[in-house]
Design a protein around this motif. Structure first.
Motif, PDB file in Angstrom:
ATOM      1  N   ALA A 112       0.818  -1.214   0.000  1.00  0.00           N
ATOM      2  CA  ALA A 112       0.000   0.000   0.000  1.00  0.00           C
ATOM      3  C   ALA A 112       0.851   1.262   0.000  1.00  0.00           C
TER       4      ALA A 112
ATOM      5  N   TYR B  55       2.571   1.210  -3.741  1.00  0.00           N
ATOM      6  CA  TYR B  55       1.555   1.355  -4.789  1.00  0.00           C
ATOM      7  C   TYR B  55       0.312   1.972  -4.146  1.00  0.00           C
ATOM      8  N   PRO B  56       0.299   3.289  -3.983  1.00  0.00           N
ATOM      9  CA  PRO B  56      -0.811   3.952  -3.283  1.00  0.00           C
ATOM     10  C   PRO B  56      -2.165   3.560  -3.869  1.00  0.00           C
ATOM     11  N   GLY B  57      -3.074   3.241  -2.972  1.00  0.00           N
ATOM     12  CA  GLY B  57      -4.395   2.784  -3.368  1.00  0.00           C
ATOM     13  C   GLY B  57      -4.539   1.277  -3.378  1.00  0.00           C
ATOM     14  N   ALA B  58      -3.408   0.557  -3.349  1.00  0.00           N
ATOM     15  CA  ALA B  58      -3.470  -0.907  -3.323  1.00  0.00           C
ATOM     16  C   ALA B  58      -4.010  -1.382  -1.979  1.00  0.00           C
ATOM     17  N   ASP B  59      -4.715  -2.508  -1.994  1.00  0.00           N
ATOM     18  CA  ASP B  59      -5.290  -3.092  -0.783  1.00  0.00           C
ATOM     19  C   ASP B  59      -4.610  -4.433  -0.503  1.00  0.00           C
TER      20      ASP B  59
ATOM     21  N   GLU C 245      -7.396  -7.493  -7.418  1.00  0.00           N
ATOM     22  CA  GLU C 245      -6.569  -6.450  -6.821  1.00  0.00           C
ATOM     23  C   GLU C 245      -5.323  -6.191  -7.669  1.00  0.00           C
TER      24      GLU C 245
ATOM     25  N   ALA D  14      -6.392  -3.978 -10.297  1.00  0.00           N
ATOM     26  CA  ALA D  14      -6.570  -2.598  -9.832  1.00  0.00           C
ATOM     27  C   ALA D  14      -5.230  -1.864  -9.769  1.00  0.00           C
ATOM     28  N   ILE D  15      -4.160  -2.600  -9.485  1.00  0.00           N
ATOM     29  CA  ILE D  15      -2.831  -1.991  -9.441  1.00  0.00           C
ATOM     30  C   ILE D  15      -2.298  -1.751 -10.853  1.00  0.00           C
TER      31      ILE D  15
END
Length: 501
Positions: free
Chosen positions: A159, A162-166, A492, A495-496
């Motif tokens: 996170a 990679y900002p926004g990663a969960d 996910e 999303a990255i």
């Protein structure tokens, strides 16, 4: 000894050899605070149930130890003739004059679907200081091994990087029960983001060297890759006929038209039931898995099934077929490259795995307990998480190349990785393919891509998945509750970085 699960009723309230460690006599070398075993990988032994795998540990001193040094050694009990692994730590005190304490041990985690237990105790121990003339070379090799590992970060750091990663979508409890998760990781841009490594009594202290079994992931990284490497070295190799190299398969005529490429695709045409995993789940497969000798395993593999379909047209999963292929390839490599050659030790380890920097433990395969010493081929490997990450990057990012040089046939490898729309392999299930030992699943509707989005993956018994995503990332996990879910992680990863082709 505290039994947690025993599907096959191995033990009861009575004493049993399964409840005791094998006796041992090991040699270690110290380099700084590190203590590593001279012999790595599964060590065959006369004990009826267990064989050791030793990994590097640590040495340190505490003020209360009265001049003693304290050592801790991670080890694995590898089930004899099988691939279940039970992980523990051994610790003891020692002095340079040979004085030593008793050795305390604890085994409190495993990757094993059918047999789970806690085992602990104190053992009498002796220590003999000695000089090893090969110590400088062994120390240099060990230091190179450690320095060559892929960079590791905790999964939570994903996170940050990679900002926004969960990060919670990897190793998600919604997909795999944490109580049965050995370890997991997500590999992106050359970093192995890791999680898991929990035991029933806290986090394992040596996760970098925690052994996990391949089970049927070996069908991808050993059987499939060895076959494609032989095709590169000897063009046309995949068209060879099974009966020509495996005498046990020549008698009934069912293998006279089966090519190696049919076998690696699980498309021999020889089977009993066409229902998904029906043959593989039948009790008669014990005649493959339980015997210690090659003659019994190959006889079962060659004679169990009758001809039902044209080779190359019908997918039916048999580990016994991969055992036949391993037998055939081992005979071929001896005929083509020299009688002393071995399809695992030479074709895979020397030519591919050592250049990739895989661990010494990965360089030992389960083999038959006889003079043949046939590698199991379809199961029986030992891996560290660094090995898993390196193998996945080699296949998924580097396209089966090392330093720009192809290690496997490029056309066959492209097909295996679903990069050739004209050759996707056979159909195990709807929206699934199986090609050259590698699974794939089409997931465009799950990630919102407009075109077919194929995801190649490896799979192993009990709950093992290595997902090689088409955006150059990898998600892997090793668990043992018989679940194989991974869509949360795939979404996910998408999303990255987009998975859409």
């Amino acid at each position: 000894f505290d039994e947690i699960k025993d599907t096959f009723r191995y033990t009861n309230n009575q004493d049993s050899t399964r409840k005791h460690l094998p006796e041992f006599d090991f040699e270690f070398i110290q380099t700084g605070t590190h203590l590593f075993p001279v012999e790595r990988g599964t060590m065959t032994d006369s004990h009826p149930e267990w064989e050791y795998i030793l990994e590097p540990g640590r040495v340190w001193q505490e003020n209360s130890d009265n001049g003693y040094s304290r050592a801790a050694i991670p080890f694995t009990l590898h089930q004899k003739n099988a691939n279940c692994m039970h992980n523990g730590v051994l610790t003891f005190l020692f002095k340079n004059d040979g004085s030593t304490s008793k050795a305390a041990y604890q085994v409190v985690s495993e990757t094993c679907l059918y047999f789970k237990f806690d085992m602990w105790g104190l053992l009498d121990a002796s220590y003999t200081p000695a000089a090893n003339p090969d110590s400088p070379d062994l120390q240099a090799a060990y230091q190179a091994e450690v320095n060559g590992r892929m960079p590791v970060k905790p999964i939570a750091d994903l996170a940050v990087d990679y900002p926004g990663a969960d990060p919670s979508q990897f190793g998600s409890p919604a997909e795999t029960d944490p109580a049965h998760m050995t370890l997991y990781g997500f590999v992106i841009d050359g970093v192995n983001y890791v999680g898991g490594c929990e035991t029933r009594y806290g986090t394992h202290p040596y996760c970098d060297v925690l052994n996990v079994p391949s089970y049927s992931a070996a069908k991808s990284v050993f059987a499939g890759m060895a076959l494609m490497r032989m095709e590169l070295k000897h063009p046309g190799f995949m068209n060879n006929i099974v009966a020509d190299q495996v005498p046990d398969c020549a008698s009934d005529g069912n293998w006279n038209d089966v090519q190696y490429r049919h076998v690696i695709d699980m498309g021999t045409g020889n089977y009993q039931s066409g229902l998904y995993m029906s043959d593989e789940g039948a009790s008669h497969t014990n005649d493959l898995f339980l015997p210690l000798d090659h003659a019994s395993k190959i006889n079962y593999s060659c004679t169990q099934y009758s001809r039902k379909a044209t080779p190359g047209t019908k997918w039916v999963y048999h580990t016994s077929d991969t055992y036949i292929l391993g037998t055939a390839m081992n005979a071929d490599v001896k005929a083509l490259e020299g009688a002393g050659k071995d399809i695992f030790a030479d074709t895979m380890v020397e030519e591919v795995w050592k250049p990739l920097g895989l661990s010494p433990s990965s360089q030992v395969s389960r083999r038959t307990y006889d003079s043949v010493q046939q590698p199991f081929t379809g199961w029986g490997l030992t891996l560290l998480r660094d090995d898993v990450a390196k193998l996945a990057v080699f296949m998924n990012v580097d396209d089966g190349q090392i330093g720009g040089q192809a290690m496997v046939d490029s056309g066959e490898f492209a097909a295996a990785m679903q990069r050739d729309p004209a050759d996707r392999g056979l159909d195990p299930l709807s929206d699934y393919k199986y090609n050259n030992g590698i699974w794939a699943h089409e997931i465009k509707s799950s990630v919102g891509c407009p075109n077919d989005t194929w995801v190649p993956f490896m799979s192993g018994y009990g709950g093992i998945t290595v997902l090689m995503l088409p955006n150059d990332t990898t998600y892997y996990y090793f668990s043992d509750d018989d679940t194989y879910l991974w869509m949360d992680a795939a979404q996910e990863s998408h999303a990255i970085r987009s998975l859409c082709p």
